[in-house]
Each structure stands twice: as C-alpha cells, then as structure tokens.
Write an enzyme that holds these catalytic residues in place. Structure first.
Site, short mmCIF file in Angstrom:
data_model
loop_
_atom_site.label_atom_id
_atom_site.label_comp_id
_atom_site.label_asym_id
_atom_site.label_seq_id
_atom_site.Cartn_x
_atom_site.Cartn_y
_atom_site.Cartn_z
N LYS A 183 0.83 -1.22 0.00
CA LYS A 183 0.00 0.00 0.00
C LYS A 183 0.85 1.25 0.00
O LYS A 183 0.34 2.36 0.08
CB LYS A 183 -0.94 -0.01 1.21
CG LYS A 183 -1.95 -1.13 1.20
CD LYS A 183 -3.12 -0.82 2.13
CE LYS A 183 -2.93 -1.35 3.50
NZ LYS A 183 -4.10 -1.17 4.39
N LYS B 207 2.38 2.62 2.18
CA LYS B 207 2.08 3.46 3.35
C LYS B 207 3.19 3.25 4.38
O LYS B 207 3.54 2.12 4.69
CB LYS B 207 0.75 3.04 4.00
CG LYS B 207 -0.50 3.53 3.31
CD LYS B 207 -1.73 3.22 4.19
CE LYS B 207 -3.00 3.83 3.64
NZ LYS B 207 -4.15 3.60 4.54
N1 C2G Z 1 -12.24 5.41 7.14
C1 C2G Z 1 -13.44 6.12 7.20
N2 C2G Z 1 -13.42 7.46 7.22
C2 C2G Z 1 -12.24 8.13 7.20
C3 C2G Z 1 -11.02 7.43 7.15
C4 C2G Z 1 -11.04 6.05 7.12
O1 C2G Z 1 -14.53 5.52 7.22
N3 C2G Z 1 -12.26 9.51 7.22
C5 C2G Z 1 -12.31 3.94 7.09
C6 C2G Z 1 -11.73 3.36 5.80
O2 C2G Z 1 -12.69 3.41 4.75
C7 C2G Z 1 -11.42 1.93 6.24
C8 C2G Z 1 -11.01 2.11 7.72
O3 C2G Z 1 -11.53 3.40 8.14
O4 C2G Z 1 -12.60 1.14 6.19
C9 C2G Z 1 -9.51 2.09 7.92
O5 C2G Z 1 -8.95 3.10 7.10
P1 C2G Z 1 -7.42 2.90 6.62
O6 C2G Z 1 -6.57 2.61 7.79
O7 C2G Z 1 -7.08 4.03 5.69
O8 C2G Z 1 -7.58 1.55 5.78
P2 C2G Z 1 -7.01 1.21 4.32
O9 C2G Z 1 -5.60 1.64 4.20
O10 C2G Z 1 -8.01 1.71 3.36
O11 C2G Z 1 -6.97 -0.40 4.38
O12 C2G Z 1 -7.58 -4.76 2.65
C10 C2G Z 1 -8.18 -3.50 2.88
C11 C2G Z 1 -7.18 -2.46 3.31
O13 C2G Z 1 -6.32 -2.98 4.32
C12 C2G Z 1 -7.92 -1.23 3.83
#
Ligand code: C2G
Length: 131
Positions: free
Chosen positions: A45, A47
């Site tokens: 990712k 990240k």
């Molecule tokens: N999220 C949200 N609102 C935000 C930020 C994040 O609803 N303002 C939700 C994202 O949509 C996700 C969860 O919080 O469902 C975790 O966000 P992230 O840590 O950014 O997850 P991500 O990197 O998208 O990882 O296999 C799937 C991936 O691992 C998802």
C-alpha cells in the site's frame, strides 16, 4: 452470534476510524479487525506508518467495539479469513466500493459504509507539517 470483519491500517487513530468501527460492530455481535502489518503497508500500500503494528494493535484492542485483532499480511487472505473466523458480514469504507464483492461468493454479506468526511491520516500529517 453474528460475526463481522473489517480491514485497515488504522494509523494515527482518529474519529473517522472510530465511526467505521462503531458502525461495523452495530451490524453484528462480534467484530474482528484485520490490521495491516508494517510490511503489507509498505510493500503493498506504499504506506509508511507512524505507529508500528504492535502499537496500532494495542490501540485497536482498547476500543470497546473491537473483539479481536488479527494481522492483515496480503490481499488474498480475506477468503480464508471469512472461513476461519466464521464471518457473516464484511465491512469497509466506501472508498473501496465494489472491490471486495467477490466475498459474496463465500456467502458473506459485503457492506461499504460512507467514509467520515474531512479526516484522514494523510490530512493529519499534512496539517501538522504546515504548523
Ligand atoms: N475510514 C473512514 N473514514 C475516514 C477514514 C477512514 O470511514 N475519514 C475507514 C476506511 O474506509 C477503512 C477504515 O476506516 O474502512 C480504515 O482506514 P485505513 O486505515 O485508511 O484503511 P485502508 O488503508 O483503506 O486499508 O484490505 C483493505 C485495506 O487494508 C484497507
């Protein structure tokens, strides 16, 4: 006992994450969070997390909505996870809309929840850098 799973990095935990976890838990009785490992985040990712996996895991385990935290190490594990943890519902933010519909073939309900606007880990980092 309805079992729900969600996946994510959850770095610099914020109210957008909490809103997601609260709504995910409200869809069942037991919530599993598959937390992206540092390696998965970096390799798949691109990240770079502020908090390493163990600290992100500790934070999640302190949240009342979370019942179990497991590692997310690759994109493919979702199909085995839903079997191994007897999952009824997969939940994730709608930034992933449609990406995990294949889990319906495993008999799992797939739910995309609206993201919380105006907050993200990237936004927090950018705002702090501007101070
Ligand atoms: N999220 C949200 N609102 C935000 C930020 C994040 O609803 N303002 C939700 C994202 O949509 C996700 C969860 O919080 O469902 C975790 O966000 P992230 O840590 O950014 O997850 P991500 O990197 O998208 O990882 O296999 C799937 C991936 O691992 C998802």
């Amino acid at each position: 006992m309805k079992r729900v799973i969600t996946y994510g990095t959850f770095d610099l935990l914020h109210y957008g994450h909490i809103n997601l976890l609260r709504r995910a838990k409200a869809l069942g009785d037991y919530l599993v969070v598959a937390l992206s490992t540092d390696e998965f985040n970096w390799n798949m990712k691109q990240k770079k997390c502020y908090f390493p996996y163990e600290q992100r895991k500790e934070l999640l385990e302190a949240i009342r909505y979370v019942d179990l935290v497991i590692p997310e190490e690759n994109w493919e594990q979702k199909v085995t996870d839903v079997k191994e943890y007897h999952i009824d519902t997969f939940v994730i933010g709608d930034d992933w809309e449609g990406k995990f519909d294949f889990l319906k073939d495993e008999g799992v309900e797939v739910v995309y929840l609206p993201r919380t606007p105006e907050i993200s880990t990237t936004q927090i980092k950018n705002d702090l850098n501007r101070q």
